[in-house]
Design an enzyme around this catalytic site. Structure first.
Site, PDB file in Angstrom:
ATOM      1  N   VAL A  33       0.818  -1.170  -0.021  1.00 16.67           N
ATOM      2  CA  VAL A  33      -0.053  -0.149  -0.031  1.00 16.67           C
ATOM      3  C   VAL A  33       0.915   1.302  -0.004  1.00 16.67           C
ATOM      4  O   VAL A  33       1.714   1.288   0.595  1.00 16.67           O
ATOM      5  CB  VAL A  33      -0.677  -0.138   1.180  1.00 16.67           C
ATOM      6  CG1 VAL A  33      -1.958   1.291   1.189  1.00 16.67           C
ATOM      7  CG2 VAL A  33      -1.603  -1.291   1.465  1.00 16.67           C
ATOM      8  N   CYS A  34       0.648   2.242  -0.802  1.00 13.92           N
ATOM      9  CA  CYS A  34       1.307   3.365  -0.974  1.00 13.92           C
ATOM     10  C   CYS A  34       0.622   4.519  -0.299  1.00 13.92           C
ATOM     11  O   CYS A  34      -0.494   5.215  -0.781  1.00 13.92           O
ATOM     12  CB  CYS A  34       1.638   3.968  -2.403  1.00 13.92           C
ATOM     13  SG  CYS A  34       2.736   5.402  -2.516  1.00 13.92           S
ATOM     14  N   LEU A  35       0.867   4.604   0.848  1.00 19.37           N
ATOM     15  CA  LEU A  35       0.194   5.886   1.756  1.00 19.37           C
ATOM     16  C   LEU A  35       1.407   6.513   2.684  1.00 19.37           C
ATOM     17  O   LEU A  35       2.158   5.593   3.247  1.00 19.37           O
ATOM     18  CB  LEU A  35      -0.966   5.043   2.679  1.00 19.37           C
ATOM     19  CG  LEU A  35      -1.539   5.910   3.775  1.00 19.37           C
ATOM     20  CD1 LEU A  35      -2.402   7.019   3.001  1.00 19.37           C
ATOM     21  CD2 LEU A  35      -2.456   5.275   4.798  1.00 19.37           C
TER      22      LEU A  35
END
Lengths: 111, 180
Positions: free
Chosen positions: B107-109
């Site tokens: 996840v790119c957060l």
């Protein structure tokens, strides 16, 4: 606490206070009062936002490792306070207050 | 006047009564606070496979608006002993067609990586993840194909998301059905 029993009592005779002599009888005379003092730390928050324990308690890490003594509090110029244990770990990565992003400058250290 | 110190002592005694036996680590104590103060939006629920292990849990997000409305997405949380000085490891367990989630579930957060701060909580991550479903961000993508489609043709992106959630192929990738 020491303040517990600190009470100031004052008797005020009706004649003493009355500057205006034209009124002979006062309806109320102040016979005594109790002073109550409230205090709080001069910080925006009293909970360390890193470990979420009140700053006057020992931090989570010290609680877990049972080191009650060395856990001091640090106040920044920004008036945010943290446990020194928590803050020093954060400062290794980033020299800003994690709450307000201001450059971290130590104001006081205390217990 | 209230005896502050004795009150505090009582509180502390009360807390220790709650966890008899083994001493908990700082990470466990902190995650306990996070979970107690968890304030989930109605689209989210958490699930603890092992009630005694608060460091491993799942978050289910069922968006009720946006591109992913009607879908059901599961994330695994692994909280390390470095918490809260290190962020939890979060992976998406549902194969999803999303610019910021790759096919391996990474996840790119920002707050899960470079912008993590120890003052953040599990709740902050929940809201961050929910936001990803409402506003997928085509800049800085993990799934470049999905990001390109979102940027060039929103309608097609919407159709692809629908198709993937119903279960079907987008390009060469088969997405399992994840509609509720």
């Amino acid at each position: 606490m020491a303040d517990d029993e600190k009470r100031e009592q004052m008797e005020v005779g009706s004649g003493d206070v009355d500057i205006n002599d034209k009124k002979p009888d006062k309806m109320f005379g102040l016979k005594k009062w109790n002073l109550v003092a409230m205090w709080s730390w001069d910080v925006e928050c009293d909970t360390c936002a890193i470990c979420r324990v009140q700053v006057m308690d020992t931090c989570l890490r010290c609680q877990a490792e049972n080191k009650q003594q060395e856990c001091v509090v640090v106040w920044g110029e920004c008036n945010h306070s943290f446990h020194n244990c928590c803050m020093s770990l954060w400062l290794k990565q980033n020299n800003r207050c994690p709450l307000c992003q201001q450059e971290w400058a130590l104001q006081t250290t205390g217990k | 006047m209230i005896k502050l110190f004795s009150l505090k002592q009582q509180k502390r005694d009360g807390e220790t009564v709650q966890h008899p036996g083994t001493r908990q680590s700082a990470a466990q104590l902190r995650i306990q606070k996070d979970i107690n103060e968890l304030n989930l939006p109605k689209t989210c629920q958490v699930d603890f496979p092992d009630q005694d292990d608060l460091l491993t849990f799942k978050l289910i997000i069922s968006p009720d608006e946006g591109f992913y409305r009607g879908g059901r997405f599961s994330f695994s949380f692994k909280v390390g002993q470095g918490y809260p000085h290190e962020p939890p490891k979060v992976k998406c367990e549902t194969l999803v067609y999303h610019p910021n989630i790759d096919l391996e579930g990474n996840v790119c957060l920002n707050i899960l990586r470079e912008d993590w701060k120890p003052v953040l909580t599990v709740n902050s991550i929940v809201y961050g993840l929910q936001y990803l479903f409402l506003e997928p961000n085509p800049e800085d993508p993990l799934n470049k194909e999905a990001a390109e489609v979102l940027q060039s043709n929103r309608r097609l992106f919407e159709q692809n998301v629908q198709k993937s959630m119903r279960g079907g192929y987008i390009g060469a990738i088969y997405f399992d059905r994840c509609l509720k």
